[in-house]
Scaffold this active site. Structure first.
Site, short mmCIF file in Angstrom:
data_model
loop_
_atom_site.label_atom_id
_atom_site.label_comp_id
_atom_site.label_asym_id
_atom_site.label_seq_id
_atom_site.Cartn_x
_atom_site.Cartn_y
_atom_site.Cartn_z
N HIS A 463 0.81 -1.14 0.03
CA HIS A 463 -0.05 -0.04 0.19
C HIS A 463 0.74 1.39 -0.03
CE1 HIS A 463 -3.57 2.45 0.20
NE2 HIS A 463 -4.23 1.56 0.98
N TYR A 579 -14.92 5.73 7.74
CA TYR A 579 -13.53 6.30 6.92
C TYR A 579 -14.00 5.94 5.60
CZ TYR A 579 -9.05 6.75 5.00
OH TYR A 579 -7.88 6.91 4.07
N THR A 592 -4.87 10.75 -0.94
CA THR A 592 -6.32 10.41 -0.33
C THR A 592 -6.53 11.58 0.77
OG1 THR A 592 -5.69 8.69 1.28
CG2 THR A 592 -6.13 7.92 -1.09
#
Length: 770
Positions: A463, A579, A592
């Site tokens: 990630h 979230y 993001t």
């Protein structure tokens, strides 16, 4: 070994008459072709840098400016207003040479100035985001003019990174706005006394420490390309010392109903080819086909590995790689994908993969479960790497894995929606992609491809280097190219011919001491416990899709997010901090921002779901506004996160920031966007539906929910939680999601289900409850 002989360019023997030198023309030819390919790459990169550097102009426009200046001078006119004569005075040449050279210098300076002006105008245009807040079908005149100008300035076909320097920088929101938005988002989660206490903390923070921290952030925003992204990558991802498997890495699935071929080697051949074609043909990423998105995340897509450290990991990226690393039944291989400067055909790659599958050699001692080191804690992996993988044969083999374009696992299991238990098989398929056996994936690689025994495929991605939409774009292209462009023969093999004289894949050699084997076993215990605790549930929702939702004039994403709020309320009897990831790639190096989906409006609707349709409209509009604000740099969480980082650097504590950032995200959600619908012909090939992907839960007592809206009539959900929490259950929550979506659709689709008086009565009552 066979590959060693291929690498020898000449041989010699000593005879009584002297040295007998034997040159291998084939090997020398390979060396020559490799050098030619290398130089072609260098020239191509240099050419791309020039084209990218002058965008939105073109290199040929320089010649046009030069000719125009020389033409005006020939007509005895001075377009430079005396600048050319000033340049002439500093050139030690003849009069004619001075005139020509000074005209060239002035033309070049003028051309560069025009480029800077065009780039500045483009940056101003890309800083306009009001179009996002306008209602669908009601476009203002300002936005129409903006679209026209943007299309004119970007009419030339751009390269991947052409827009980078023209993208605006992410703005630092005013501290007052961020604090105010935070309090609004926290209101439905707090009781009156809790909210009053938090309001006091926020006021003290804003009046005192907040402004001091804000000044440092503004300074960073002036100096850095993006005031968030480097800290976000460092502190959220790379500094985590726990396992990245499950906690950070995520997965992507194959087609739901279709497996293009049951031949494992053939599926691997086409998949590897498609991925390498994507690397070669990377195109600019756009929103609505003409609004550019930042492409910085694409730079580290291939040839990238996350390497462990004591306090923080490091992302290592290499310029290029001509091979991939392959794992099969405990053995590691290096598979060269280029020969003499050309990419191997899919059929040749299938042939090479089949050689690996047919290789009967057993794993070397400690080799089979070596990958568990990447699945466990980061510090032990760093220690083993420093002691036993920094030199010699182990370093060379580890370098092959880490420098590879990507990692491939040839799994010996079968997966997919098949057999008598399709729902259970989908859940097991998700778990397999998320963590596998905890040692048969290399979790440090930017991404790993998994090819199963029955031809099913999938992806596991690290990630830290990029977010899911970037990987999803890659995976969309790969699936579509594999199925519709490359294709297979009738018997399931790759198309094309094969050169059977290809050298076989190189088996990596290891010398793994007992200490490393013991640590791999310890890491495997940690990883296995984490994997066993994950409860994954994947289900296609087929009752309706975005087609029916859009007919209600509601955003599909808002519809689903409010449905998740209703499902969670029914599942847990309350609301939680929620979230939802929103991209900020309208800005340079943007990643993001968080959309706090649990709002006053959504909680009011959930409480009054049996009373009022009007509240859903308010909640939907509120959610869309929150999403747009997050995309346009007016979010809450990244600003608060950076303020917290600054406070740590200054050595000061903020009770407000500490409490805000310690709140658990018990409902973490993300939409996997379908970005290249033109690649999938769902009318003629309705079975080629993507399953999307998912991730593990963020909180131990929470849910992770990923969803992909496919076509007009389907939504695929991926739900995860932990078995160790008695209050969560992924299957139960999946049922709640389906019921919530159906209830909302029934509520909105039936105009007789509500009355205006009930709406008017329910709204103030809900606010009072809040």
């Amino acid at each position: 070994m066979a590959e060693a002989h291929q690498a020898v360019a000449f041989q010699f023997t000593i005879t009584p008459e002297g040295i007998d030198l034997q040159l291998s023309h084939q090997a020398l030819n390979q060396i020559f072709l490799s050098g030619v390919r290398s130089w072609k790459k260098r020239v191509s990169r240099m050419r791309n840098r020039v084209i990218k550097g002058v965008y939105p102009a073109s290199p040929s426009s320089w010649l046009f400016v030069v000719i125009a200046i020389l033409a005006t001078m020939y007509m005895r006119s001075d377009p430079s207003m005396g600048l050319i004569k000033m340049i002439q005075q500093h050139l030690p040449l003849s009069t004619q040479g001075q005139t020509m050279l000074s005209a060239l210098v002035f033309s070049t300076l003028l051309w560069l100035s025009l480029i800077l002006a065009l780039r500045f105008c483009l940056k101003l245009l890309l800083s306009y985001h009001q179009w996002m807040f306008e209602q669908h079908g009601r476009v203002s005149n300002t936005t129409k003019v903006w679209v026209t100008l943007l299309r004119l300035l970007s009419s030339r076909k751009p390269l991947l990174y052409s827009y980078q320097t023209s993208l605006p920088h992410l703005p630092v929101p005013p501290i007052k706005d961020t604090v105010s938005r935070y309090l609004t988002s926290a209101r439905p989660l707090l009781t009156d006394p809790e909210f009053e206490r938090m309001t006091k903390l926020a006021g003290q923070f804003e009046a005192n420490l907040g402004n001091r921290l804000q000044r440092y952030l503004r300074l960073k925003a002036l100096w850095a390309t993006n005031y968030v992204s480097d800290w976000w990558e460092e502190y959220i991802y790379l500094r985590g010392r726990g396992p990245i498997m499950v906690n950070s890495n995520y997965y992507g699935m194959d087609f739901l109903y279709v497996t293009p071929t049951p031949v494992q080697a053939a599926r691997a051949g086409n998949t590897i080819t498609a991925l390498l074609l994507y690397r070669r043909k990377l195109q600019p990423l756009n929103l609505l086909h003409f609004i550019p998105l930042c492409a910085a995340q694409c730079e580290r897509m291939f040839n990238t590995t996350r390497t462990p450290g004591v306090e923080t990991d490091v992302l290592q990226h290499w310029q290029d790689s001509e091979f991939v690393a392959v794992y099969h039944r405990g053995r590691f291989f290096r598979l060269w994908v280029y020969l003499a400067g050309r990419l191997l055909s899919p059929r040749e790659l299938e042939h090479q993969i089949q050689r690996i599958l047919d290789d009967p050699s057993p794993p070397q001692p400690g080799e089979e479960k070596l990958g568990a080191l990447t699945a466990g804690e980061r510090v032990p992996w760093f220690q083993m790497r420093e002691r036993h993988f920094s030199s010699g044969i182990n370093k060379r083999s580890l370098d092959c894995i880490e420098r590879a374009a990507f990692f491939v696992t040839l799994d010996d299991e079968e997966q997919g929606m098949r057999g008598e238990d399709p729902a259970g098989n989908l859940d097991r398929y998700a778990k397999s992609l998320l963590h596998g056996k905890c040692y048969d994936r290399w979790f440090d690689k930017s991404f790993s491809i998994v090819i199963y025994k029955n031809g099913k495929s999938g992806l596991n991605a690290e990630h830290s280097w990029a977010d899911a939409p970037t990987v999803a774009h890659l995976w969309e292209y790969t699936l579509a190219t594999d199925a519709f462009q490359l294709g297979y023969t009738e018997d399931g093999h790759c198309k094309g011919d094969v050169d059977r004289s290809l050298p076989p894949p190189q088996r990596l050699a290891w010398d793994i001491p007992s200490e490393v084997q013991a640590q791999a076993s310890s890491s495997l215990v940690v990883a296995q416990a984490l994997a066993d605790d994950v409860d994954c549930h994947v289900f296609p929702f087929r009752d309706f899709g975005k087609g029916r939702i859009k007919k209600l004039r509601v955003s599909p994403d808002a519809f689903i997010q409010i449905g998740l709020q209703l499902a969670y309320f029914r599942d847990r009897g309350g609301f939680c901090l929620t979230y939802e990831a929103s991209m900020t790639r309208l800005f340079r190096e943007g990643r993001t921002e968080t959309v706090r989906s649990c709002s006053n409006e959504s909680s009011a609707f959930v409480r009054a779901v049996d009373q009022c349709r009007h509240l859903f409209r308010l909640a939907s509009e509120r959610h869309q506004n929150l999403y747009r604000m997050a995309m346009t740099g007016a979010g809450i969480d990244r600003h608060l996160f950076c303020l917290y980082v600054v406070s740590k650097y200054l050595g000061v504590d903020s009770p407000f920031l500490k409490e805000v950032l310690s709140e658990p995200w018990r409902l973490s959600t993300s939409q996997t966007p379908v970005q290249q619908m033109e690649l999938f012909d769902l009318k003629n090939h309705p079975d080629f539906i993507s399953l999307g992907g998912g991730f593990g839960p963020v909180a131990d007592d929470g849910y992770g929910v990923s969803y992909i809206i496919v076509g007009e009539d389907m939504i695929n959900f991926h739900v995860s939680s932990k078995h160790s929490c008695s209050e969560t259950d992924s299957h139960r929550f999946g049922v709640q999601i389906s019921k919530a979506l159906q209830d909302i659709m029934n509520l909105l689709a039936d105009p007789k289900s509500q009355t205006t008086s009930k709406c008017q009565q329910a709204q103030p009552q809900s606010k009072k409850q809040l």
